[in-house]
Motif scaffolding. Structure first.
Motif, PDB file in Angstrom:
ATOM      1  N   TYR A  26       0.968  -1.210   0.103  1.00 42.38           N
ATOM      2  CA  TYR A  26      -0.133  -0.082  -0.006  1.00 42.38           C
ATOM      3  C   TYR A  26       0.931   1.248   0.150  1.00 42.38           C
ATOM      4  CZ  TYR A  26      -3.161   3.744   1.718  1.00 42.38           C
ATOM      5  OH  TYR A  26      -3.887   4.862   1.684  1.00 42.38           O
ATOM      6  N   ARG A  27       1.846   1.337   0.699  1.00 42.59           N
ATOM      7  CA  ARG A  27       2.861   2.406   0.879  1.00 42.59           C
ATOM      8  C   ARG A  27       3.537   2.516  -0.440  1.00 42.59           C
ATOM      9  NH1 ARG A  27       5.257   1.026   6.554  1.00 42.59           N
ATOM     10  NH2 ARG A  27       3.559   1.876   8.029  1.00 42.59           N
ATOM     11  N   LYS A  28       3.856   1.701  -0.972  1.00 45.20           N
ATOM     12  CA  LYS A  28       4.504   1.598  -2.307  1.00 45.20           C
ATOM     13  C   LYS A  28       3.742   2.245  -3.313  1.00 45.20           C
ATOM     14  CE  LYS A  28       8.035  -0.799  -5.452  1.00 45.20           C
ATOM     15  NZ  LYS A  28       8.695  -2.016  -5.503  1.00 45.20           N
ATOM     16  N   TYR A  29       2.574   1.628  -3.388  1.00 43.79           N
ATOM     17  CA  TYR A  29       1.852   1.904  -4.609  1.00 43.79           C
ATOM     18  C   TYR A  29       0.490   3.055  -4.258  1.00 43.79           C
ATOM     19  CZ  TYR A  29       4.320  -1.876  -6.608  1.00 43.79           C
ATOM     20  OH  TYR A  29       5.388  -2.684  -7.208  1.00 43.79           O
ATOM     21  N   ALA A  36      -4.353   6.774 -10.714  1.00 46.41           N
ATOM     22  CA  ALA A  36      -5.458   5.969 -11.430  1.00 46.41           C
ATOM     23  C   ALA A  36      -6.719   6.051 -10.991  1.00 46.41           C
ATOM     24  CB  ALA A  36      -4.868   4.556 -11.523  1.00 46.41           C
ATOM     25  N   SER A  37      -6.930   5.962  -9.935  1.00 44.98           N
ATOM     26  CA  SER A  37      -8.524   6.206  -9.221  1.00 44.98           C
ATOM     27  C   SER A  37      -9.131   7.568  -9.513  1.00 44.98           C
ATOM     28  CB  SER A  37      -8.745   5.661  -7.861  1.00 44.98           C
ATOM     29  OG  SER A  37      -7.936   6.592  -7.132  1.00 44.98           O
ATOM     30  N   LEU A  38      -8.192   8.545  -9.683  1.00 45.53           N
ATOM     31  CA  LEU A  38      -8.798   9.852  -9.907  1.00 45.53           C
ATOM     32  C   LEU A  38      -8.767  10.103 -11.304  1.00 45.53           C
ATOM     33  CD1 LEU A  38      -6.608  12.141  -7.347  1.00 45.53           C
ATOM     34  CD2 LEU A  38      -9.149  11.512  -7.386  1.00 45.53           C
ATOM     35  N   THR A  39      -7.880   9.827 -12.261  1.00 45.59           N
ATOM     36  CA  THR A  39      -7.843  10.186 -13.623  1.00 45.59           C
ATOM     37  C   THR A  39      -8.691   9.196 -14.344  1.00 45.59           C
ATOM     38  OG1 THR A  39      -5.898   9.106 -14.092  1.00 45.59           O
ATOM     39  CG2 THR A  39      -5.484  11.318 -13.420  1.00 45.59           C
ATOM     40  N   SER A 129      -1.525   6.555 -21.006  1.00 47.06           N
ATOM     41  CA  SER A 129      -0.774   7.516 -20.327  1.00 47.06           C
ATOM     42  C   SER A 129      -0.856   7.426 -18.935  1.00 47.06           C
ATOM     43  CB  SER A 129      -1.596   8.955 -20.736  1.00 47.06           C
ATOM     44  OG  SER A 129      -1.023  10.075 -20.127  1.00 47.06           O
ATOM     45  N   THR A 130      -2.077   6.868 -18.494  1.00 43.32           N
ATOM     46  CA  THR A 130      -2.158   6.686 -16.984  1.00 43.32           C
ATOM     47  C   THR A 130      -1.325   5.488 -16.494  1.00 43.32           C
ATOM     48  OG1 THR A 130      -4.478   7.455 -16.977  1.00 43.32           O
ATOM     49  CG2 THR A 130      -3.907   6.159 -14.984  1.00 43.32           C
ATOM     50  N   LEU A 131      -1.145   4.716 -17.342  1.00 41.56           N
ATOM     51  CA  LEU A 131      -0.248   3.520 -17.117  1.00 41.56           C
ATOM     52  C   LEU A 131       1.175   3.922 -16.941  1.00 41.56           C
ATOM     53  CD1 LEU A 131       0.368   0.513 -16.741  1.00 41.56           C
ATOM     54  CD2 LEU A 131       0.717   0.265 -19.202  1.00 41.56           C
ATOM     55  N   PHE A 157      -3.269  16.516 -17.293  1.00 40.26           N
ATOM     56  CA  PHE A 157      -4.352  15.604 -17.476  1.00 40.26           C
ATOM     57  C   PHE A 157      -5.149  15.795 -18.703  1.00 40.26           C
ATOM     58  CE2 PHE A 157      -8.878  15.086 -16.354  1.00 40.26           C
ATOM     59  CZ  PHE A 157      -8.807  13.712 -16.483  1.00 40.26           C
ATOM     60  N   LEU A 158      -5.606  16.948 -18.712  1.00 39.59           N
ATOM     61  CA  LEU A 158      -6.392  17.311 -20.158  1.00 39.59           C
ATOM     62  C   LEU A 158      -5.924  16.864 -21.386  1.00 39.59           C
ATOM     63  CD1 LEU A 158      -7.961  20.645 -19.105  1.00 39.59           C
ATOM     64  CD2 LEU A 158      -8.914  18.485 -19.015  1.00 39.59           C
ATOM     65  N   SER A 159      -4.299  16.761 -21.466  1.00 37.69           N
ATOM     66  CA  SER A 159      -3.811  16.258 -22.734  1.00 37.69           C
ATOM     67  C   SER A 159      -3.955  14.758 -22.792  1.00 37.69           C
ATOM     68  CB  SER A 159      -2.459  16.647 -22.812  1.00 37.69           C
ATOM     69  OG  SER A 159      -1.549  15.934 -21.824  1.00 37.69           O
TER      70      SER A 159
END
Length: 184
Positions: A26-29, A36-39, A129-131, A157-159
């Motif tokens: 959890y700390r690492k990721y 990822a959960s936002l974008t 892009s997110t990956l 983000f928009l790009s």
């Protein structure tokens, strides 16, 4: 010590070890997962429900992606000799897109995988892009918050929600910076 006490102690030790492992993962990721959960959800909403999207140089980027998907990896010069670069459209008319003609074909790979479908190309651009950004955040170690902070900026983000070369260029650039920071 009875057998049940030994079993309980062993279970407690294995539970504690599992908690330690899950905490370290959890700390690492955590910032990668947060990014990822936002974008991804916000990006999907904007891709599929934005009625008036403001895409930077959209037609030029889309024409370049279609040109690459058709197998033409380099932009062609204007046959009339004006100095413009672009492609000849389906009607046989030259379309100039000088600002995107110089972009590497590699940066349009998500759009090419989209098969000419705009929303699928947008979605693939967002996912790739997110990956790359999530890998960069995970790779940057103690500098992960800096990479996260840059990646969460609206311009970045928009790009990433439109099929542009900018999205892949930005995310690969962050990945490169994260790699350098990793070596540091």
């Amino acid at each position: 010590m009875s057998e049940s006490d030994a079993e309980k102690k062993q279970m407690t030790r294995s539970t504690t070890r599992m908690q330690q492992i899950s905490t370290s993962i959890y700390r690492k990721y955590k910032l990668s997962v947060l990014y990822a959960s936002l974008t991804i959800p916000v990006g999907i909403i904007l891709i599929f429900f934005d009625k008036a999207p403001s895409r930077n140089d959209f037609l030029d980027h889309w024409n370049r992606a279609e040109q690459i998907a058709a197998g033409q990896f380099t932009a062609i010069p204007d046959p009339s000799g004006t100095g413009n670069y672009g492609a000849i459209n389906k009607d046989g008319v030259f379309e100039a897109f000088n600002n995107t003609a110089i972009n590497s074909p590699f940066t349009y790979f998500p759009s090419v995988f989209g098969g000419g479908h705009l929303r699928i190309s947008c979605l693939l651009t967002l996912l790739f892009s997110t990956l790359f950004v999530c890998i960069a955040i995970s790779l940057a170690k103690q500098y992960d918050t800096i990479i996260f902070g840059i990646a969460i900026l609206p311009i970045f983000f928009l790009s990433s929600i439109y099929p542009t070369a900018d999205a892949i260029t930005n995310s690969i650039s962050l990945l490169w910076v994260a790699f350098i920071l990793y070596l540091y």
